[in-house]
Design a protein around this motif. Sequence first.
Motif, PDB file in Angstrom:
ATOM      1  N   LEU A 437      67.745  93.697  13.089  1.00  0.00           N
ATOM      2  CA  LEU A 437      67.424  92.217  12.887  1.00  0.00           C
ATOM      3  C   LEU A 437      67.796  91.253  13.716  1.00  0.00           C
ATOM      4  CD1 LEU A 437      67.449  92.246   9.160  1.00  0.00           C
ATOM      5  CD2 LEU A 437      65.480  92.355  10.198  1.00  0.00           C
ATOM      6  N   ALA A 438      69.050  91.831  14.547  1.00  0.00           N
ATOM      7  CA  ALA A 438      69.592  90.831  15.542  1.00  0.00           C
ATOM      8  C   ALA A 438      68.820  90.731  16.785  1.00  0.00           C
ATOM      9  CB  ALA A 438      71.077  91.406  15.598  1.00  0.00           C
ATOM     10  N   ILE A 439      68.023  91.911  17.171  1.00  0.00           N
ATOM     11  CA  ILE A 439      67.135  92.072  18.321  1.00  0.00           C
ATOM     12  C   ILE A 439      65.568  91.274  17.978  1.00  0.00           C
ATOM     13  CG2 ILE A 439      66.283  93.569  19.746  1.00  0.00           C
ATOM     14  CD1 ILE A 439      68.277  95.474  19.241  1.00  0.00           C
ATOM     15  N   CYS A 440      65.191  91.851  16.675  1.00  0.00           N
ATOM     16  CA  CYS A 440      63.784  91.162  16.389  1.00  0.00           C
ATOM     17  C   CYS A 440      63.562  91.060  15.049  1.00  0.00           C
ATOM     18  CB  CYS A 440      62.690  91.652  17.238  1.00  0.00           C
ATOM     19  SG  CYS A 440      62.512  93.523  16.709  1.00  0.00           S
ATOM     20  N   GLU A 441      62.487  90.579  14.615  1.00  0.00           N
ATOM     21  CA  GLU A 441      62.097  90.414  13.217  1.00  0.00           C
ATOM     22  C   GLU A 441      61.173  91.305  13.079  1.00  0.00           C
ATOM     23  OE1 GLU A 441      60.052  89.588  10.311  1.00  0.00           O
ATOM     24  OE2 GLU A 441      61.865  90.653   9.681  1.00  0.00           O
ATOM     25  N   PRO A 442      61.179  92.492  12.588  1.00  0.00           N
ATOM     26  CA  PRO A 442      60.173  93.660  12.679  1.00  0.00           C
ATOM     27  C   PRO A 442      58.740  93.302  12.077  1.00  0.00           C
ATOM     28  CG  PRO A 442      62.027  94.762  12.269  1.00  0.00           C
ATOM     29  CD  PRO A 442      62.412  93.265  12.195  1.00  0.00           C
ATOM     30  N   HIS A 443      58.734  92.460  10.750  1.00  0.00           N
ATOM     31  CA  HIS A 443      57.546  92.205  10.254  1.00  0.00           C
ATOM     32  C   HIS A 443      56.890  91.037  10.917  1.00  0.00           C
ATOM     33  CE1 HIS A 443      57.951  94.647   6.632  1.00  0.00           C
ATOM     34  NE2 HIS A 443      59.278  94.798   7.015  1.00  0.00           N
ATOM     35  N   ARG A 444      57.641  90.222  11.478  1.00  0.00           N
ATOM     36  CA  ARG A 444      56.845  89.069  12.322  1.00  0.00           C
ATOM     37  C   ARG A 444      56.246  89.611  13.533  1.00  0.00           C
ATOM     38  NH1 ARG A 444      53.676  85.115  12.955  1.00  0.00           N
ATOM     39  NH2 ARG A 444      54.132  83.903  14.818  1.00  0.00           N
ATOM     40  N   VAL A 445      57.026  90.559  14.224  1.00  0.00           N
ATOM     41  CA  VAL A 445      56.365  91.256  15.262  1.00  0.00           C
ATOM     42  C   VAL A 445      55.183  91.813  14.886  1.00  0.00           C
ATOM     43  CG1 VAL A 445      56.637  93.099  17.252  1.00  0.00           C
ATOM     44  CG2 VAL A 445      58.790  91.429  16.411  1.00  0.00           C
ATOM     45  N   ASP A 446      54.971  92.695  13.843  1.00  0.00           N
ATOM     46  CA  ASP A 446      53.888  93.404  13.408  1.00  0.00           C
ATOM     47  C   ASP A 446      52.843  92.350  13.058  1.00  0.00           C
ATOM     48  OD1 ASP A 446      52.940  96.230  12.485  1.00  0.00           O
ATOM     49  OD2 ASP A 446      52.646  94.970  10.625  1.00  0.00           O
ATOM     50  N   GLN A 447      53.095  91.249  12.631  1.00  0.00           N
ATOM     51  CA  GLN A 447      52.108  90.247  12.217  1.00  0.00           C
ATOM     52  C   GLN A 447      51.458  89.899  13.596  1.00  0.00           C
ATOM     53  OE1 GLN A 447      53.518  86.739  10.111  1.00  0.00           O
ATOM     54  NE2 GLN A 447      51.495  85.842  10.353  1.00  0.00           N
ATOM     55  N   LEU A 448      52.442  89.526  14.706  1.00  0.00           N
ATOM     56  CA  LEU A 448      51.704  88.997  15.892  1.00  0.00           C
ATOM     57  C   LEU A 448      50.821  90.245  16.617  1.00  0.00           C
ATOM     58  CD1 LEU A 448      54.931  87.671  17.369  1.00  0.00           C
ATOM     59  CD2 LEU A 448      53.119  86.370  16.555  1.00  0.00           C
ATOM     60  N   VAL A 449      51.378  91.559  16.301  1.00  0.00           N
ATOM     61  CA  VAL A 449      50.417  92.455  16.971  1.00  0.00           C
ATOM     62  C   VAL A 449      49.266  92.680  16.263  1.00  0.00           C
ATOM     63  CG1 VAL A 449      50.412  95.115  17.302  1.00  0.00           C
ATOM     64  CG2 VAL A 449      52.570  93.877  17.513  1.00  0.00           C
ATOM     65  N   ARG A 450      49.070  92.719  14.781  1.00  0.00           N
ATOM     66  CA  ARG A 450      47.832  92.589  14.088  1.00  0.00           C
ATOM     67  C   ARG A 450      46.868  91.814  14.521  1.00  0.00           C
ATOM     68  NH1 ARG A 450      47.943  97.728  11.544  1.00  0.00           N
ATOM     69  NH2 ARG A 450      50.154  98.018  10.918  1.00  0.00           N
ATOM     70  N   GLU A 451      47.284  90.299  14.724  1.00  0.00           N
ATOM     71  CA  GLU A 451      46.580  89.285  15.014  1.00  0.00           C
ATOM     72  C   GLU A 451      46.054  89.416  16.425  1.00  0.00           C
ATOM     73  OE1 GLU A 451      49.223  85.899  15.018  1.00  0.00           O
ATOM     74  OE2 GLU A 451      48.940  85.936  12.701  1.00  0.00           O
ATOM     75  N   ARG A 452      46.761  89.793  17.557  1.00  0.00           N
ATOM     76  CA  ARG A 452      46.274  90.003  18.819  1.00  0.00           C
ATOM     77  C   ARG A 452      45.296  91.423  18.731  1.00  0.00           C
ATOM     78  NH1 ARG A 452      44.866  88.810  23.773  1.00  0.00           N
ATOM     79  NH2 ARG A 452      45.255  90.441  25.452  1.00  0.00           N
ATOM     80  N   GLN A 453      45.520  92.478  18.112  1.00  0.00           N
ATOM     81  CA  GLN A 453      44.645  93.754  18.049  1.00  0.00           C
ATOM     82  C   GLN A 453      43.444  93.391  17.295  1.00  0.00           C
ATOM     83  OE1 GLN A 453      47.204  96.465  16.260  1.00  0.00           O
ATOM     84  NE2 GLN A 453      47.729  97.427  18.468  1.00  0.00           N
ATOM     85  N   ALA A 454      43.576  92.338  16.273  1.00  0.00           N
ATOM     86  CA  ALA A 454      42.063  91.916  15.585  1.00  0.00           C
ATOM     87  C   ALA A 454      41.149  91.040  16.529  1.00  0.00           C
ATOM     88  CB  ALA A 454      42.514  91.133  14.443  1.00  0.00           C
ATOM     89  N   VAL A 455      41.937  90.125  17.507  1.00  0.00           N
ATOM     90  CA  VAL A 455      41.058  89.429  18.360  1.00  0.00           C
ATOM     91  C   VAL A 455      40.386  90.364  19.612  1.00  0.00           C
ATOM     92  CG1 VAL A 455      41.439  87.815  20.433  1.00  0.00           C
ATOM     93  CG2 VAL A 455      42.434  87.357  18.202  1.00  0.00           C
ATOM     94  N   LEU A 456      40.955  91.484  19.987  1.00  0.00           N
ATOM     95  CA  LEU A 456      40.592  92.436  20.799  1.00  0.00           C
ATOM     96  C   LEU A 456      39.573  93.383  20.320  1.00  0.00           C
ATOM     97  CD1 LEU A 456      43.762  93.655  22.723  1.00  0.00           C
ATOM     98  CD2 LEU A 456      42.316  92.018  23.774  1.00  0.00           C
TER      99      LEU A 456
END
Length: 485
Positions: A437-456
């Motif tokens: 969690l000190a490096i990244c917030e996994p669930h927020r990262v996963d949300q960004l990934v899903r949004e980008r993949q949905a667009v593509l």
Amino acid sequence: MEKPARNLLIIMSDEHNPKVLGCAGHPMVETPNLDRLAARGTRFTSAYCTSPVCIPARASFAVGKYVHQMGYWDNADAYDGVVPSWHHTLRDRGHEVVSIGKLHFRLAGEDHGFSDEIIPMHVIEGKGDLMGLVRSDLPVRKGAYKMANLAGPGESQYTFYDREIAARAQVWLREAAKRKHDKPWVLFVSFVAPHFPLTAPPQHFYKYYDRQIPLPKLYRRDERPMHPYLVDYRGSFNYDDYFDDQKLKKALAGYYGLCSFLDENIGLVLGALEDAGLVEDTRVIYTSDHGDNLGTRGLWGKSTMFEEASGVPLIMAGPDVAAGCVVDTPASHVDVYPYILEATGETQPGLLEGYPGVSLDTLAAGEHPDRNVLVEYHGMGSTTGAFMIRHRHFKYVYYIDYPPQLFDLKADPEEFEDLAADPACAAILAECHQRLLAICEPHRVDQLVRERQAVLLAANGGRAAVIERGDLGFSPAPGAAIVFD
């Protein structure tokens, strides 16, 4: 003390399991040129890619940041040069920066930061693997049969391509020795071996096929771990459905043979460096974009957090690099970025602000920074995001939708025993999660990934269209035919 600026030769392979090297202790595979490079340099035994699949791994190597910091999430989201790379930084400061071979970026003609791209291999149609955008109800890969059916002795489009890469690199080095450079140059030589198809030149294939080859670790079906992430991957990339005993032996001999073929080509490049009189003025780095499961646990290809797939070979050598040194401090491809800048004399304040890497020189000097290296995966064959950190001798893997995994690599280097459910390990499991969690917030990262993949996915016609487009099995080399399955 600041070291003198020198030329830099970076050699990258594709899908080289870090355990399949003579200098790493493999009992069978012969890699004499890489062994000699390690003997005259420093080898990192706990080195990792940032994502165990080509596009994000290679983009991250170029950019010097973790995947969640830059994007380029999967094999359908290739690097386009928009995020600055070390190539851009050095070229813009007057260095000649040349690539020869596989880049796996988006398109030829984009500015990826090189002074010149010689016979580059980029993703197919500028789109790459669109099927990887489908992250639910995973489709079965129709091209999976190629792993077993193409294994054997001979030549492939990849071996021909690698021979041409080695030839062009030798020519470049001999010509570079004759030219005047105001600043150190960087040559990035990127081979495709030992990436499948597992077709190896006969002289390398038979040196292994004519011997007894042990079964991969945990290969038998009753031995395989059944974590749901692995079940998803095996079901989508169903490579093992096409294997019998003979094809399995051919595949292993093919992979081992391709490792020796890769080593042969690396020897030609290093020989040209020596013949051109450049050894004393040039540092060398060898690594791979990621590893390969190579049948272990019934898994082939990459995409997992096991050492075979997320680990990478990493060797550096040169006139001021400690010879015969072995470093077990965890290292990452993000650590190569600051080393490249330092090695070529670009040490101006501010150049490394915002970059997570620790220079390989620092790690080789024996320092143990209080940080954790990260590997993440958001692509093909997975329904859930995966995040791995190394914390001391522990490996912690966090999945968005599945139970975590925990391995003690000191007591269990082969990752036989998952300790995540062991009550005695609850404290270290919790500590590892806080460090993630000190490096990244996994669930927020996963949300960004899903949004980008949905667009593509939408831009390419949706789920049905990308599945209909099919699966290449592997990207074609420049000039080779494009055949979807």
